[in-house]
Design a protein around this motif. Sequence first.
Motif, PDB file in Angstrom:
ATOM      1  N   ALA A 206       6.326  -0.712  -3.508  1.00 53.94           N
ATOM      2  CA  ALA A 206       5.201  -0.634  -2.577  1.00 53.94           C
ATOM      3  C   ALA A 206       4.981   0.784  -2.074  1.00 53.94           C
ATOM      4  O   ALA A 206       3.834   1.217  -1.891  1.00 53.94           O
ATOM      5  N   ALA A 210       1.397   2.594  -2.717  1.00 53.69           N
ATOM      6  CA  ALA A 210       0.597   3.157  -1.628  1.00 53.69           C
ATOM      7  C   ALA A 210       0.168   4.581  -1.958  1.00 53.69           C
ATOM      8  O   ALA A 210      -0.981   4.978  -1.693  1.00 53.69           O
ATOM      9  N   VAL A 226      -0.200  -2.633   2.205  1.00 52.80           N
ATOM     10  CA  VAL A 226       0.255  -3.147   0.909  1.00 52.80           C
ATOM     11  C   VAL A 226       0.963  -4.490   1.110  1.00 52.80           C
ATOM     12  O   VAL A 226       1.896  -4.607   1.912  1.00 52.80           O
ATOM     13  N   ALA A 255      -3.299  -1.901  -7.417  1.00 51.00           N
ATOM     14  CA  ALA A 255      -4.289  -1.516  -6.422  1.00 51.00           C
ATOM     15  C   ALA A 255      -5.654  -1.529  -7.096  1.00 51.00           C
ATOM     16  O   ALA A 255      -5.813  -0.967  -8.183  1.00 51.00           O
ATOM     17  N   ALA A 264      -4.219  -3.859  -2.334  1.00 51.31           N
ATOM     18  CA  ALA A 264      -2.993  -3.251  -2.849  1.00 51.31           C
ATOM     19  C   ALA A 264      -1.870  -4.256  -2.663  1.00 51.31           C
ATOM     20  O   ALA A 264      -1.610  -4.694  -1.536  1.00 51.31           O
ATOM     21  N   ARG A 265      -1.190  -4.609  -3.749  1.00 54.51           N
ATOM     22  CA  ARG A 265      -0.195  -5.676  -3.680  1.00 54.51           C
ATOM     23  C   ARG A 265       0.923  -5.443  -4.687  1.00 54.51           C
ATOM     24  O   ARG A 265       0.696  -4.930  -5.786  1.00 54.51           O
ATOM     25  N   SER A 341      -9.060  -1.886   3.807  1.00 50.22           N
ATOM     26  CA  SER A 341      -8.104  -2.626   2.987  1.00 50.22           C
ATOM     27  C   SER A 341      -8.465  -4.106   2.992  1.00 50.22           C
ATOM     28  O   SER A 341      -8.912  -4.652   4.004  1.00 50.22           O
TER      29      SER A 341
END
Length: 438
Positions: A206, A210, A226, A255, A264-265, A341
């Motif tokens: 993560a 990012a 995230v 992302a 974003a994951r 986001s």
Amino acid sequence: MRPATLRVGIAGLGTVGVGVVRLLAANAELIATRAGRPIAITAVAARDRTRERGVDLSGLRWHDDARGLAGDPDVDVVVELIGGAEGPARQLVEASLAAGRPVVTANKALIAIHGASLAAMAERSAVPLCFEAAVAGGIPVIKAVREGLAADRLTRVGGILNGTCNYILTAMRESGRDFASILAEAQALGYAEADPSTDIDGIDAAHKLAILAALAFGRPVDFASVHVEGIRAVGALDIAFAQELGYRIKLLGIARLAEAGVEARVHPCLVPQTMPIALVDGVFNAVFAEGDFVGRVMLEGRGAGAGPTASAVVADLIDVARGTTIPVWGANAEHLSQVVSVPIGERVGAYYLRLQVLDRPGVIAEIAAILRDSGVSLKSMLQHGATEDVSGNDVPDAVPIVLVTHQTREHAMRRALELIAALDVVIEPPAMIRIEAG
């Protein structure tokens, strides 16, 4: 007249720090040719002066407090290899930038969490803040995304960003063994730390995602946005079912720039076995980016280790020696996007769902009704004979059922899961893994 040597101060003489010392010595002539002038270490900071590190450190100025490098008159650029988002690492980087000294770092946590403020400091001081080594080790993804793809509007970026997790999932698939035994093996081989939580819980990936998202979409870094899941819940049964369905399980960071904003994951994914990223195994990393003109590109290589990470650090030092200064996030602060986001609940995609249920008439119909009423459409189903539960114990009259959905919104999938988990015929928490087919 011979160009002046770039004088380097290194904070942290662990695996990577020693790797940088070795690389600068071994390839000194080549590096000087490419940098346009020699690069030499003049000072170091480390806690233990007596420790044998296997490299010659004689004649170097020592600092017990790393912050001393920021004011050392014999240091032109500071290399931070301490690690951690706070404490000495942050103090050193901030002091160096405030003093107008360029900084090179491999610290992904520092950049992911404090990158916005550090970039502002670097911009005010008009000095470079370089962090190629912070993402994917020796793979030059920072330069690729920020500079090589600077002309493209990027819409997607991510990949396999943690070698420890990739090794564990690969070994589980190849051996059929469970997560715990493979993790112990990875620790014995040095692929996983004694406390592996940063890796296996997805935090390391993560941090890197990012950073990639900020670079790709030209916005300030936002680690807090995230979504993060690790691989602890992935079982050997899931690995086997995935193969039967034509997938492999990978921990991916993804992302994506959508109309609503940036999602974003980091989480385990089922990816088709035919996709190039599904074939990246072991401790290797792979990073992809998608742009409006370039299409899709992917870089693969070792994401950690002394050699690859040192290579990225020295590449940044060569840029500093050349006088190359590029805005940290690809544009100055006033030109960065403030795109919002998007939460994970807005994700639209397919899902793998594994249930352990009692073998009773009407069970499938009851589950299918919940999915239907939640707006989730089923694509396929697998049902095998009785098997073990997650603890490895035989469960009489229990069978595993695997459901694959069509594309649906995550809000709907989670609502359905809550209702399914509450059924008295479901004897353990459902396992859900997102499917990434593109």
